[in-house]
Design a protein around this motif. Sequence first.
Motif: not given
Length: 387
Positions: A202-203, A208, A211
């Motif tokens: 998720e942002p 994020w 990763p």
Amino acid sequence: MSTAATLPPLALYIHVPWCVRKCPYCDFNSHAAGAELPEAAYIDALLADFASELPAAQGRSISSVFIGGGTPSLLSAAAYQRLFSELREQIAFSADCEITLEANPGTFEQDKFAAYRALGINRLSLGIQSFAPEQLKALGRIHGRGEALNAASAARQAGFDNFNLDLMHGLPGQDLDAALADLAQAIDLKPTHLSWYQLTIEPNTEYWSKPPRLPEDETLWAIQEHGQALLAQHGFAQYEVSAYAQQGREARHNLNYWQFGDFIGIGAGAHGKLSHIDSAGHWQIERRWKTRTPKDYLNPEKAFCAGSESISSADLPFDFMMNALRLHAGVPSELYHARTGQPLSTLKPALTDLRRRGLLVEDEARLCATPQGQMFLNDLLQQFLAD
């Protein structure tokens, strides 16, 4: 018929925004706890926040409560005792009210389980995520495998005959065997409910910006397919996208969300959804959200509510279906009018087309996606977007 009887059931969501530390995958409204939590001040704020929302209850009682976070088990049983004692002075709780508290499986939290049960909390949701030491480390979890294994036993010994285990799959470096071993271990602990879902990046999370390497799609599909078969073999029926339960143990609080019920949200960053019917019988459905940071939420000079918006009549079909069609059994067709005030006939062209295409079941008494519709749920929902 009274307004209270006409309106949807009413639930309560309570948000506790602190964690010992922020996990790298988490995008929830959570903040690292300091040396000492402002526990008493936060309970004061929750009670004042609820009092400000009370008119929206319109005579209804609370049918379920979910205490989420963050890590709600960081707060003492004494804090929750005071909170629920004073909430009950403001509003009635149904006799069979389901009260769920999210808890970490750490030893520190396990020591509180019996006290939580004694004050009326009757369901736990334990954030296990994985039993593999290397995965727990990668996920930033502060408990170990031993604590995860002991948590279910500690919950049962404390008097909880209804508890959920939260478990993720598709973790960094995880193969099919490792994912199924995690799931089999969770099943062996004999929970009544399992939330089993794939890790997504998720942002605004550490994952994020950095990763990790996740399993390939082929492995993810195999994990999902074999895992669902294993769950079914052990009596866990999938009733929602990532929720599996023993018979009669579905999470009533979450069912209320998916069936488009109402809920009051209190606490930093909490969201609520509330319906109102005026004297002429016109419906208004509103979403509200609270200020996010604990510092602002505890500031008496700032309002608890950070914003609100009414759901337009044009947007209601999508909003309703986005929730209801997550349920594998769908909902009775009559629920659409009962929860929105709109006639179902306005959706007839879209429903007819989706049934013709095999995405909704051929049963006009139910709104339910077919297995194919579940696989392409986002595409199906596009049919209900406002023009």
